[in-house]
Motif scaffolding. Structure first.
Motif, PDB file in Angstrom:
ATOM      1  N   ILE A 163      43.676  36.005  38.534  1.00  0.00           N
ATOM      2  CA  ILE A 163      44.937  35.337  38.870  1.00  0.00           C
ATOM      3  C   ILE A 163      44.974  35.122  40.383  1.00  0.00           C
ATOM      4  CG2 ILE A 163      47.447  35.433  38.731  1.00  0.00           C
ATOM      5  CD1 ILE A 163      46.049  35.417  36.010  1.00  0.00           C
ATOM      6  N   THR A 164      45.174  33.901  40.784  1.00  0.00           N
ATOM      7  CA  THR A 164      45.285  33.597  42.219  1.00  0.00           C
ATOM      8  C   THR A 164      46.733  33.223  42.535  1.00  0.00           C
ATOM      9  OG1 THR A 164      42.992  32.797  42.303  1.00  0.00           O
ATOM     10  CG2 THR A 164      44.460  32.167  44.117  1.00  0.00           C
ATOM     11  N   ILE A 165      47.344  34.067  43.347  1.00  0.00           N
ATOM     12  CA  ILE A 165      48.741  33.833  43.744  1.00  0.00           C
ATOM     13  C   ILE A 165      48.747  33.377  45.199  1.00  0.00           C
ATOM     14  CG2 ILE A 165      51.026  34.869  44.042  1.00  0.00           C
ATOM     15  CD1 ILE A 165      50.164  37.008  41.987  1.00  0.00           C
ATOM     16  N   THR A 166      49.321  32.231  45.461  1.00  0.00           N
ATOM     17  CA  THR A 166      49.404  31.698  46.825  1.00  0.00           C
ATOM     18  C   THR A 166      50.884  31.580  47.223  1.00  0.00           C
ATOM     19  OG1 THR A 166      47.392  30.394  46.465  1.00  0.00           O
ATOM     20  CG2 THR A 166      48.756  29.806  48.354  1.00  0.00           C
ATOM     21  N   ASN A 167      51.250  32.284  48.257  1.00  0.00           N
ATOM     22  CA  ASN A 167      52.648  32.268  48.695  1.00  0.00           C
ATOM     23  C   ASN A 167      52.921  31.015  49.529  1.00  0.00           C
ATOM     24  OD1 ASN A 167      55.206  32.706  49.689  1.00  0.00           O
ATOM     25  ND2 ASN A 167      54.785  34.718  50.552  1.00  0.00           N
ATOM     26  N   ASN A 183      55.171  41.985  48.372  1.00  0.00           N
ATOM     27  CA  ASN A 183      55.145  41.766  49.824  1.00  0.00           C
ATOM     28  C   ASN A 183      53.942  40.933  50.281  1.00  0.00           C
ATOM     29  OD1 ASN A 183      57.499  43.421  50.124  1.00  0.00           O
ATOM     30  ND2 ASN A 183      56.177  45.239  50.009  1.00  0.00           N
ATOM     31  N   LEU A 184      53.766  39.809  49.636  1.00  0.00           N
ATOM     32  CA  LEU A 184      52.682  38.893  50.021  1.00  0.00           C
ATOM     33  C   LEU A 184      53.190  37.981  51.144  1.00  0.00           C
ATOM     34  CD1 LEU A 184      49.825  37.818  49.394  1.00  0.00           C
ATOM     35  CD2 LEU A 184      50.897  36.204  47.791  1.00  0.00           C
ATOM     36  N   GLU A 185      52.469  37.978  52.243  1.00  0.00           N
ATOM     37  CA  GLU A 185      52.900  37.201  53.409  1.00  0.00           C
ATOM     38  C   GLU A 185      52.805  35.707  53.136  1.00  0.00           C
ATOM     39  OE1 GLU A 185      50.629  38.373  56.780  1.00  0.00           O
ATOM     40  OE2 GLU A 185      51.259  40.479  56.697  1.00  0.00           O
ATOM     41  N   ALA A 186      53.608  34.961  53.847  1.00  0.00           N
ATOM     42  CA  ALA A 186      53.631  33.507  53.693  1.00  0.00           C
ATOM     43  C   ALA A 186      52.246  32.922  53.978  1.00  0.00           C
ATOM     44  CB  ALA A 186      54.667  32.898  54.651  1.00  0.00           C
ATOM     45  N   GLY A 187      51.799  32.027  53.105  1.00  0.00           N
ATOM     46  CA  GLY A 187      50.508  31.371  53.286  1.00  0.00           C
ATOM     47  C   GLY A 187      49.309  32.197  52.831  1.00  0.00           C
ATOM     48  N   LYS A 188      49.556  33.442  52.473  1.00  0.00           N
ATOM     49  CA  LYS A 188      48.453  34.310  52.048  1.00  0.00           C
ATOM     50  C   LYS A 188      48.236  34.221  50.525  1.00  0.00           C
ATOM     51  CE  LYS A 188      47.656  36.020  56.129  1.00  0.00           C
ATOM     52  NZ  LYS A 188      46.374  35.814  56.847  1.00  0.00           N
ATOM     53  N   LYS A 189      47.067  34.717  50.116  1.00  0.00           N
ATOM     54  CA  LYS A 189      46.723  34.722  48.697  1.00  0.00           C
ATOM     55  C   LYS A 189      46.452  36.144  48.200  1.00  0.00           C
ATOM     56  CE  LYS A 189      44.606  30.127  48.505  1.00  0.00           C
ATOM     57  NZ  LYS A 189      43.403  29.346  48.109  1.00  0.00           N
ATOM     58  N   ALA A 190      46.734  36.359  46.933  1.00  0.00           N
ATOM     59  CA  ALA A 190      46.398  37.619  46.265  1.00  0.00           C
ATOM     60  C   ALA A 190      45.640  37.255  44.990  1.00  0.00           C
ATOM     61  CB  ALA A 190      47.657  38.407  45.940  1.00  0.00           C
TER      62      ALA A 190
END
Length: 210
Positions: A144-148, A179-186
C-alpha cells in the motif's frame, strides 16, 4: 548261369562307403548317398549357431536400474521437502516482520474506519501493488502506497478487501500510517492469510485521512 561279383571290387566299395560315413560323422554333417549311376555321396553342411559376444553388450542390469531409480526418487523427495520447509520458513519470517511493524497501526486504522461512510476521503492518495510470491515465501501480500497530498501532517487508515472469483469478500485487512508529513509517502504491507488458490483480488474499499 549266375554271375558273381568278385570279392575285390565289393570290398573296395564297402571301404569307400565306410570312409564316407566316418567323414560325415567327424564334421557333424548330414550325408546322403545315391547309388544311381555310382556317383558316390553328397554332403550338405549345416553350420553351428555362433553364441553372442557378451563383451559388446551395454546397459545396466535391471536390479541396478531399480536401485538407481530409488536413489533418484529419494533424493528428489528430500530436496522437495527441504524446499517446502524453506518456503514455509521464509513465509513465517516475512509475516512476522510485517506484523511487528503494522499490528498497532492496523488496529488503529480499523477503529478509525468503523464509522466512515462510503469509501472515505483519501482513496485518491492511496495506491496498491501486488508483491511477487517469490519475495514473500508464497504469502499473498499487497504493498500500500500512501501519499500525503493534504499539505499538512496527517494520519491515514486504509481497508483492503480480498475477493474471490465470484466477487465475494473472503478476507478484510486494515493498515494505516500515523503522522505522515505533507508530501511524504508511507508503504505499509497488507498480508492475506488465505490459501494461494483460488486466486483472490485485492480491492481498496476505504481510505480515510484524519
Amino acid at each position: 548261369m549266375s554271375r558273381r561279383v568278385p570279392h575285390g571290387r565289393s570290398g573296395s566299395r564297402r571301404v569307400a562307403v565306410l570312409l564316407s560315413a566316418i567323414a560325415c560323422g567327424s564334421v557333424l554333417v548330414s550325408c546322403s548317398s545315391d547309388d544311381g549311376g555310382g556317383s558316390g555321396a553328397t554332403a550338405s553342411i549345416t553350420p553351428r549357431p555362433t553364441p553372442p559376444n557378451t563383451s559388446n553388450f551395454t546397459g545396466t542390469p535391471p536390479s541396478a536400474i531399480a536401485s538407481a531409480a530409488s536413489s533418484i526418487i529419494a533424493s528428489a523427495s528430500e530436496r522437495a521437502a527441504s524446499a517446502a520447509a524453506s518456503v514455509e520458513a521464509r513465509a513465517s519470517e516475512f509475516a512476522a516482520s510485517v506484523s511487528a511493524d503494522t499490528a498497532r497501526a492496523a488496529a488503529t486504522a480499523e477503529k478509525e474506519l468503523k464509522n466512515v461512510q462510503g469509501s472515505g476521503n483519501a482513496t485518491s492518495e492511496v495506491a496498491m501493488t501486488g508483491v511477487p510470491l517469490a519475495e514473500t515465501g508464497g504469502v499473498r501480500a499487497v504493498l500500500i502506497t500512501i501519499t500525503n497530498r493534504s499539505g499538512e501532517t496527517a494520519s491515514y487508515a486504509v481497508q483492503v478487501d480480498f475477493k474471490n472469483p465470484d466477487g465475494k469478500v473472503v478476507e478484510t485487512k486494515f493498515v494505516g500510517k500515523e503522522n505522515l508529513e505533507a508530501g511524504k509517502k508511507a508503504t505499509p504491507i497488507v498480508i492475506s492469510r488465505q490459501p494461494a488458490e483460488p486466486q483472490l483480488t485485492a480491492v481498496l474499499t476505504k481510505a480515510q485521512r484524519y
